[in-house]
Design an enzyme around this catalytic site. Structure first.
Site, mmCIF file in Angstrom:
data_model
loop_
_atom_site.group_PDB
_atom_site.id
_atom_site.type_symbol
_atom_site.label_atom_id
_atom_site.label_comp_id
_atom_site.label_asym_id
_atom_site.label_seq_id
_atom_site.Cartn_x
_atom_site.Cartn_y
_atom_site.Cartn_z
ATOM 1 N N ASN A 142 0.895 -1.266 -0.052
ATOM 2 C CA ASN A 142 0.073 -0.008 0.042
ATOM 3 C C ASN A 142 0.862 1.203 0.013
ATOM 4 O OD1 ASN A 142 -1.301 2.347 1.748
ATOM 5 N ND2 ASN A 142 -2.990 1.152 1.028
ATOM 6 N N GLU A 143 0.610 2.169 -1.107
ATOM 7 C CA GLU A 143 1.430 3.267 -1.209
ATOM 8 C C GLU A 143 2.835 3.259 -0.689
ATOM 9 O OE1 GLU A 143 -0.869 6.212 1.190
ATOM 10 O OE2 GLU A 143 -2.501 6.068 -0.304
ATOM 11 N N GLU A 300 -8.408 3.801 -4.252
ATOM 12 C CA GLU A 300 -9.009 4.748 -3.116
ATOM 13 C C GLU A 300 -9.467 6.156 -3.685
ATOM 14 O OE1 GLU A 300 -6.334 4.754 0.056
ATOM 15 O OE2 GLU A 300 -5.711 2.740 -0.087
ATOM 16 N N GLU A 348 -7.123 5.696 11.614
ATOM 17 C CA GLU A 348 -7.970 6.177 10.842
ATOM 18 C C GLU A 348 -9.298 6.313 11.232
ATOM 19 O OE1 GLU A 348 -6.751 4.689 6.874
ATOM 20 O OE2 GLU A 348 -5.047 6.070 6.861
#
Ligand SMILES: [Zn+2]
Length: 666
Positions: A142-143, A300, A348
């Site tokens: 992820n990222e 996303e 988050e």
């Protein structure tokens, strides 16, 4: 089919809730979910003890509602049992401090133990789901990002340098280590550019940034190999972070992927903008499409207010749908909203999904349900159609990295300069490809090379070929200053392009904040009131074969050339000697487009975005109203509004606030 879905974390909710989530997803017209990307500790609770039962059950419930699955490999967030095995697993920051457990992206991408653990979990996951009928593809990690300055990376960097330079003599010569007596006599002496070492040798720093980028490309390849071997029928992607992320050469990262996906958050909690600048997401979409010259997914897509410690401005009614259509208008063939339901726990907690914490559908869900119904009708007609611009901008990660080493002027950033140029085209409804400097430019009429600082002979030759064949090339300051070793060239600027430009930089002036010079245009069609301003940087140009387009009018540069135009072969080169701001490029855009014979899609107000996708001769025109009031748009030809299936539209149409038209013409 057109994929439309959500990122879903079943492991964060009781299993009794999963059927209700799947039902609501299907009712909203969703057909894909991304799963498992942060679930390592649920899938491998202890070393080499695997549990996929819960994921099997979740997938089976989702699949029963017709949802397809993209599986994320979980390596962005390792479990505590793994990270407790060796402190060297944690990456070291630029300030020399090792990060500690608590967030994500904490690992060193070159750690062999981490590679081993990665291969194990990815292989177990891949073997378990290789033939599952609901699974269509994979997202790796992820990222990717964050440079690591640890001792392991320092040694890997030395090996990388040995591969690149062959001998220490070559490295010393090309980096110019004679300066300040930095001549290396052993590969082991070469440091990583820690902040504690202060301003590094530019050659060393640029190479280290390239090495860090290569480290993630190589780490991704570890996972690609495992997945290709076990799941040959599935596609593989990674979720990149758009144009704004500048620590990885995304052209390199995209090379080993089947498709590019990226994460699109127009309303960030980090900037708290009241008004969204829609050109930013447009630029990111174009940059992501350009990485492989093919359509992309948004893995996303913003689904609500974003937030970690603080919370962003809430997306206004209509914005979620508008932003998703904007991405489609720029070439998205899949939209996945982050996330389904807002988490009750963790960092988050305030990164909002389509559903709030309580799990009941509200305004945002209703908006996406509307879009889901629309895409069920028209998705097939959009999918696979492509964007075909006549204008390109060259994105150079080498130049970007070099400016991270030396900004040249404290007000200058490569990203902001690039965006200023892009926005001038965006506001005039000119579609743009963002491509590598080595890309084949034959399809373009007009090419911008903003601050192409590190310039190789290969790229210079590519640009010469483009101009000789009739293209119009636009270069801006600090182009051609550095060779590939980040040494300043031994040539008048713009270096390898001075001949093509027909002008040399006689001298330059780096301006303090707030200071400016004025520009007087020689060409009457460019005369401006008030006059255009030069700021940040002023090159004084000395034409050889070029003609003068604009002079400076003030200071010791008064009367000296600031912008020139040169004919070369069948083409032309415009050399702009000042960075200035967005207004200069807005003023120059119509003239440059005329020079190149490149046309806007429509002539209408800047706040309304217009793009097109093509399938053969069939054109899909996207008209997006980014304002909170109605806008009138004059159409250039008769069309059908696909979104409401209504009668043909001609003449002037009214677009509701934050509404979108998808129009088809034959
Ligand atoms: Zn490291």
């Amino acid at each position: 089919m057109f994929y439309f879905g959500v990122d879903y974390y079943p492991e964060q909710w009781p299993a009794e809730r999963w059927p209700e989530d799947a039902r609501l997803m299907a009712e909203a017209g969703l057909n894909v979910v991304r799963l498992a990307e942060f679930a390592w500790s649920r899938m491998e609770p202890q070393e080499e003890v695997y549990d996929f039962d819960w994921l099997d059950r979740a997938i089976s419930i989702l699949a029963s509602r017709g949802l397809h699955v993209v599986l994320g490999t979980p390596t962005a967030s390792p479990p505590p049992w793994l990270m407790a095995q060796d402190p060297a697993l944690f990456r070291v920051r630029e300030d020399g401090q090792r990060v500690t457990f608590g967030n994500r992206r904490t690992y060193c991408p070159n750690n062999p133990l981490y590679h081993q653990a990665t291969r194990r979990i990815v292989a177990a996951l891949a073997e378990h789901y290789a033939s599952h009928p609901a699974v269509i593809g994979w997202q790796i990690d992820n990222e990717f990002g964050e440079r690591c300055y640890c001792p392991l990376c320092a040694r890997a960097f030395q090996d990388w340098l040995q591969q690149r330079y062959g001998s220490l003599d070559a490295l010393n010569q090309r980096w110019g280590t004679v300066f300040w007596s930095h001549t290396y006599s052993d590969w082991g002496e070469i440091p990583v550019p820690l902040a504690t070492g202060s301003s590094p040798n530019p050659g060393l720093a640029l190479d280290f940034f390239r090495f860090c980028s290569d480290s993630y490309v190589a780490y991704q390849q570890v996972q690609v190999n495992v997945l290709r071997d076990r799941c040959p029928t599935h596609w593989i992607t990674h979720n990149l972070m758009g144009f704004g992320y500048d620590r990885i050469n995304y052209f390199d990262l995209a090379r080993d992927l089947d498709l590019v996906a990226w994460d699109n958050y127009p309303r960030g909690y980090w900037d708290m903008q009241a008004d969204v600048d829609a050109s930013r997401a447009a630029l990111s979409c174009d940059a992501m499409r350009g990485l492989k010259d093919q359509n992309f997914w948004v893995m996303e897509q913003q689904a609500g207010p974003s937030g970690w410690e603080t919370v962003s401005v809430a997306p206004r009614p209509g914005e979620l749908r508008l932003w998703a259509y904007q991405a489609i208008a720029h070439g998205a063939d899949g939209i996945v909203f982050f996330r389904w339901r807002t988490a009750r726990f963790g960092t988050e907690q305030y990164w909002h999904g389509l559903l709030d914490h309580h799990g009941h559908p509200g305004r945002r869900y209703a908006e996406i349900k509307r879009m889901g119904a629309e895409l069920e009708q028209i998705g097939e007609r959009i999918h696979g159609s492509h964007v075909a611009p006549a204008v390109a901008m060259l994105l150079s990660y080498d130049s970007r990295f070099a400016f991270q080493v030396q900004a040249n002027n404290p007000q200058f950033t490569y990203s902001a300069h690039f965006h200023h140029v892009y926005r001038a085209l965006y506001e005039r409804h000119v579609p743009v490809d963002v491509v590598a400097p080595t890309a084949d430019l034959a399809a373009y009429r007009l090419v911008f090379a903003p601050a192409l600082h590190v310039l190789s002979e290969e790229v210079a030759e590519n640009l010469r070929r483009f101009v000789q064949a009739g293209g119009v090339l636009v270069v801006t300051p600090r182009t051609g200053v550095k060779d590939e070793d980040n040494a300043v060239v031994e040539l008048p600027l713009p270096g390898l392009l001075a001949g093509l430009s027909g002008a040399e930089v006689e001298e330059y002036d780096s301006l303090p904040p707030g200071a400016y010079n004025e520009l007087e245009f020689v060409l009457p069609e460019l005369a401006m009131t008030p006059p255009a301003r030069a700021s940040v940087w002023c090159d004084v140009l000395k034409p050889s074969s070029a003609t003068v387009v604009a002079h400076y009018t003030q200071d010791y540069n008064a009367g000296q050339p600031a912008i020139t135009l040169n004919r070369s072969g069948q083409g032309q080169v415009v050399t702009i000697g000042t960075f200035s701001d967005a207004d200069l490029y807005r003023a120059l855009a119509p003239w440059l487009l005329d020079l190149a014979g490149a046309q806007p899609i429509l002539t209408t107000q800047a706040e309304v975005e217009v793009t097109e996708r093509w399938q053969g001769q069939r054109r899909l025109l996207f008209v997006l109203n980014h304002t909170d009031h109605a806008q009138e748009v004059a159409l250039d030809r008769g069309t059908i509004n696909l979104l409401d299936g209504s009668a043909p539209l001609t003449g002037t149409v009214t677009l509701a606030p934050r509404d979108t038209l998808v129009l088809e013409t034959q």
